[in-house]
Motif scaffolding. Structure first.
Motif, short mmCIF file in Angstrom:
data_model
loop_
_atom_site.label_atom_id
_atom_site.label_comp_id
_atom_site.label_asym_id
_atom_site.label_seq_id
_atom_site.Cartn_x
_atom_site.Cartn_y
_atom_site.Cartn_z
N SER A 187 0.84 -1.20 0.00
CA SER A 187 0.00 0.00 0.00
C SER A 187 0.87 1.25 0.00
CB SER A 187 -0.91 0.03 1.23
OG SER A 187 -1.57 1.28 1.35
N LYS A 188 0.49 2.22 -0.80
CA LYS A 188 1.21 3.49 -0.86
C LYS A 188 0.64 4.51 0.12
CE LYS A 188 2.66 2.96 -5.67
NZ LYS A 188 2.65 3.57 -7.03
N GLU A 189 -0.42 4.11 0.83
CA GLU A 189 -1.07 5.03 1.78
C GLU A 189 -0.77 4.68 3.23
OE1 GLU A 189 -5.19 6.27 1.01
OE2 GLU A 189 -5.12 4.92 -0.72
N ALA A 190 -0.87 3.40 3.56
CA ALA A 190 -0.68 2.96 4.93
C ALA A 190 -0.10 1.55 4.91
CB ALA A 190 -2.01 2.98 5.69
N LEU A 191 1.18 1.43 5.18
CA LEU A 191 1.89 0.16 5.00
C LEU A 191 1.54 -0.86 6.09
CD1 LEU A 191 4.09 -1.26 3.27
CD2 LEU A 191 5.75 -0.46 4.96
N TRP A 192 1.36 -2.10 5.65
CA TRP A 192 1.26 -3.23 6.57
C TRP A 192 2.13 -4.36 6.02
CZ3 TRP A 192 0.74 -3.92 11.36
CH2 TRP A 192 0.45 -5.18 11.91
N SER A 193 1.63 -5.09 5.05
CA SER A 193 2.45 -6.13 4.44
C SER A 193 3.02 -5.63 3.12
CB SER A 193 1.62 -7.40 4.19
OG SER A 193 0.61 -7.15 3.23
N TYR A 194 4.16 -6.20 2.74
CA TYR A 194 4.78 -5.79 1.48
C TYR A 194 5.69 -6.89 0.96
CZ TYR A 194 8.88 -4.87 4.38
OH TYR A 194 9.93 -5.01 5.26
N THR A 195 5.91 -6.86 -0.34
CA THR A 195 6.84 -7.78 -1.00
C THR A 195 7.62 -6.98 -2.02
OG1 THR A 195 5.36 -9.68 -0.74
CG2 THR A 195 7.08 -9.85 -2.41
N LEU A 196 8.93 -6.97 -1.87
CA LEU A 196 9.80 -6.26 -2.80
C LEU A 196 10.71 -7.26 -3.51
CD1 LEU A 196 10.97 -3.15 -0.72
CD2 LEU A 196 9.12 -3.27 -2.39
N LYS A 197 10.54 -7.35 -4.80
CA LYS A 197 11.44 -8.16 -5.59
C LYS A 197 12.72 -7.36 -5.86
CE LYS A 197 7.68 -10.69 -7.82
NZ LYS A 197 7.02 -11.05 -9.09
N PRO A 198 13.80 -8.01 -6.26
CA PRO A 198 15.04 -7.28 -6.54
C PRO A 198 14.81 -6.11 -7.49
CG PRO A 198 15.46 -9.62 -6.55
CD PRO A 198 13.97 -9.47 -6.42
N GLY A 199 15.27 -4.94 -7.09
CA GLY A 199 15.14 -3.74 -7.91
C GLY A 199 13.85 -2.97 -7.67
N GLN A 200 12.93 -3.54 -6.90
CA GLN A 200 11.64 -2.89 -6.67
C GLN A 200 11.73 -1.86 -5.55
OE1 GLN A 200 8.45 -5.69 -6.10
NE2 GLN A 200 6.84 -4.13 -6.23
N LYS A 201 10.99 -0.75 -5.71
CA LYS A 201 10.99 0.35 -4.75
C LYS A 201 9.56 0.72 -4.39
CE LYS A 201 13.76 3.88 -5.51
NZ LYS A 201 14.33 5.15 -6.04
N LEU A 202 9.36 1.18 -3.16
CA LEU A 202 8.03 1.59 -2.70
C LEU A 202 8.14 2.81 -1.80
CD1 LEU A 202 4.95 1.05 -2.29
CD2 LEU A 202 5.61 -0.40 -0.33
#
Length: 208
Positions: free
Chosen positions: A156-171
């Motif tokens: 979520s770009k508003e209120a973070l809880w869970s996340y998954t970042l693959k190599p090279g990914q940004k949030l």
């Protein structure tokens, strides 16, 4: 007859000279206006308010944004604001995202996280361990708040809880924390990713 023709010729030449002089003068004026307008003072943009730490006696050792990296994860703290839990701003965020209304202070952060490694970095049901913590005093760690209205929105770009970042990914996103009562004595970000731990002090000690 010759005098009349000569007179007309002279008048024609005079008109040409006047027209030429007028054109040159106009060019000079335009030339003066151009650079003047180009160098005119531009309005100064208002400074971005990135924290209100001084309100709580906290003096920064470094200015935000601050970046910490560990185990392939880059964490940048862009902004941090501390609000009394009963304040209008805190209650507005609680209502909007479904946070719990408890504790003494709501801490609102704006962050950017980026996976610079070669393996996926995540906080999910498969890997629930938090990758960063924010410590504010001896034994005092800010508790991440659960945005119940965004709890199923990964990355979520508003209120973070869970996340998954693959190599090279940004949030770039926002994350809420709750202070349960620990006094704000310092402020340090700690990253613990893939057996690599790094910490960075934002505030080393509270102002006397």
């Amino acid at each position: 007859m010759k005098k009349t023709m000569l007179s007309k010729t002279m008048m024609g030449r005079t008109a040409v000279k006047v027209l030429l002089a007028t054109t040159l003068l106009a060019g000079v004026i335009v030339g003066q206006v151009g650079p003047a307008s180009a160098t005119a003072a531009k309005p100064t943009a208002a400074p971005i308010m990135r924290d209100n730490l001084s309100k709580y006696g906290l003096v920064k050792d470094v200015e935000l944004p601050v970046t910490v990296e560990a185990g392939g994860l880059s964490y940048t703290l862009e902004k941090i604001m501390i609000y009394d839990i009963n304040s209008e701003t805190a209650q507005s965020l609680i209502k909007k995202y479904g946070y719990g209304s408890y504790g003494n202070y709501l801490v609102w952060t704006k962050i950017t996280i980026e996976n610079k490694g070669s393996k996926t970095i995540q906080v999910t049901a498969n890997d629930p361990n938090p990758k960063w913590t924010i410590r504010i005093g001896d034994g005092g760690i800010l508790d991440p708040g659960m945005p119940r209205k965004k709890v199923y929105d990964s990355n979520s770009k508003e209120a973070l809880w869970s996340y998954t970042l693959k190599p090279g990914q940004k949030l770039s996103t926002f994350q809420e924390f709750i202070n349960m009562g620990t006094q704000f004595d310092y402020l340090v970000i700690s990253l613990d990713v893939k057996e690599s731990t790094v910490q960075k002090y934002i505030v080393n000690r509270k102002e006397d």
